[in-house]
Design a protein around this motif. Structure first.
Motif, PDB file in Angstrom:
ATOM      1  N   THR A 176       0.833  -1.204   0.000  1.00 33.25           N
ATOM      2  CA  THR A 176       0.000   0.000   0.000  1.00 33.25           C
ATOM      3  C   THR A 176       0.864   1.250   0.000  1.00 33.25           C
ATOM      4  OG1 THR A 176      -1.751  -1.157   1.215  1.00 33.25           O
ATOM      5  CG2 THR A 176      -1.821   1.245   1.206  1.00 33.25           C
ATOM      6  N   TYR A 177       1.883   1.254   0.851  1.00 33.83           N
ATOM      7  CA  TYR A 177       2.769   2.418   0.909  1.00 33.83           C
ATOM      8  C   TYR A 177       3.476   2.635  -0.426  1.00 33.83           C
ATOM      9  CZ  TYR A 177       6.776   5.363   1.801  1.00 33.83           C
ATOM     10  OH  TYR A 177       7.698   6.356   1.699  1.00 33.83           O
ATOM     11  N   VAL A 180       0.866   3.982  -3.087  1.00 35.22           N
ATOM     12  CA  VAL A 180       0.469   5.372  -2.853  1.00 35.22           C
ATOM     13  C   VAL A 180       1.660   6.304  -3.034  1.00 35.22           C
ATOM     14  CG1 VAL A 180      -0.385   7.008  -1.129  1.00 35.22           C
ATOM     15  CG2 VAL A 180      -1.444   4.741  -1.348  1.00 35.22           C
ATOM     16  N   VAL A 209       1.106   6.564   4.778  1.00 40.34           N
ATOM     17  CA  VAL A 209       0.155   6.587   3.668  1.00 40.34           C
ATOM     18  C   VAL A 209      -0.852   7.710   3.874  1.00 40.34           C
ATOM     19  CG1 VAL A 209      -1.731   5.333   2.563  1.00 40.34           C
ATOM     20  CG2 VAL A 209       0.409   4.148   3.096  1.00 40.34           C
TER      21      VAL A 209
END
Length: 233
Positions: A176-177, A180, A209
């Motif tokens: 996710t990091y 994004v 994030v």
């Protein structure tokens, strides 16, 4: 060309409230462009979006004024192709839709993508829930996880649904990091949705994030009851 014109006319007739960037293709020739290329490219934009949007959202149209303003901002920043005069996305702001389950965040997001396609903005969008991204990237024989990651990270326009919905692990937090952060650093327009309340976002997706999301997006909080429980699409 006849098939492409038929596709364009059907799409525009289904969403008469949306004004296309090229209203009359004959005018493209008068402007020194190629009307055949304009029709071909516009039909390709519509087809790509049709193939991307799930059947449940095929009739979706953005209705929230804040989402419509975001669509207008992307359309305004687009640059026409020299020959077809079809506008192509060159950048623009990102959008974060927040709100509880079932209030229409995904509908608004797919509606925004639909609007861009009816307008005729070339943006080659990608779309997936964050859980699907994890599933496709999960290391296993025959899967190039980095190629999957790149297909989302480098997309000209990305819709990433349900941030914070998956069970948090060190690996999901890293993915996710990275995703994004890539969009953040390359200033690529992205639509994010999350069920998290604004004050809970850091707990759900991690502070790194959340910090980037706060800086890179226009935030829209959608309120209301769960439309699914009421039988709404």
């Amino acid at each position: 060309m006849t098939d492409n014109l038929s596709l364009i006319n059907r799409a525009r007739a289904a969403f008469p409230q949306i004004t296309p960037a090229i209203g009359a293709f004959a005018a493209v020739d008068e402007q020194g462009g190629d009307s055949f290329a304009a029709i071909r490219d516009t039909a390709a934009i519509l087809t790509a979006t049709n193939d991307l949007i799930p059947p449940l959202y095929q009739r979706a149209d953005a209705t929230d004024e804040r989402v419509l303003a975001w669509v207008d901002a992307l359309a305004s920043s687009s640059v026409p192709n020299q020959y077809s005069k079809v506008p192509y996305l060159k950048g623009g702001p990102s959008l974060l839709l927040l709100g509880p389950t079932g209030v229409g965040k995904t509908y608004q997001a797919y509606g925004a993508l639909r609007r861009l396609s009816i307008i005729g903005i070339g943006c080659a969008p990608a779309a997936a829930s964050i859980t699907d991204v994890f599933a496709k990237m999960r290391p296993r024989p025959g899967v190039d996880s980095e190629a999957v990651f790149a297909s989302y990270a480098a997309s000209k326009l990305l819709f990433l649904d349900d941030l914070g919905a998956a069970k948090s692990t060190e690996w999901t937090e890293e993915v996710t990091y990275r995703l994004v952060n890539y969009r953040y650093e390359h200033q690529l327009p992205t639509v994010f949705t999350s069920n998290a309340a604004p004050k809970e976002l850091g707990e759900r997706v991690g502070e790194r994030v959340a910090s980037r999301l706060m800086e890179m997006t226009q935030r829209v909080v959608i309120k209301g009851a769960d439309r699914r429980l009421g039988g709404a699409a």
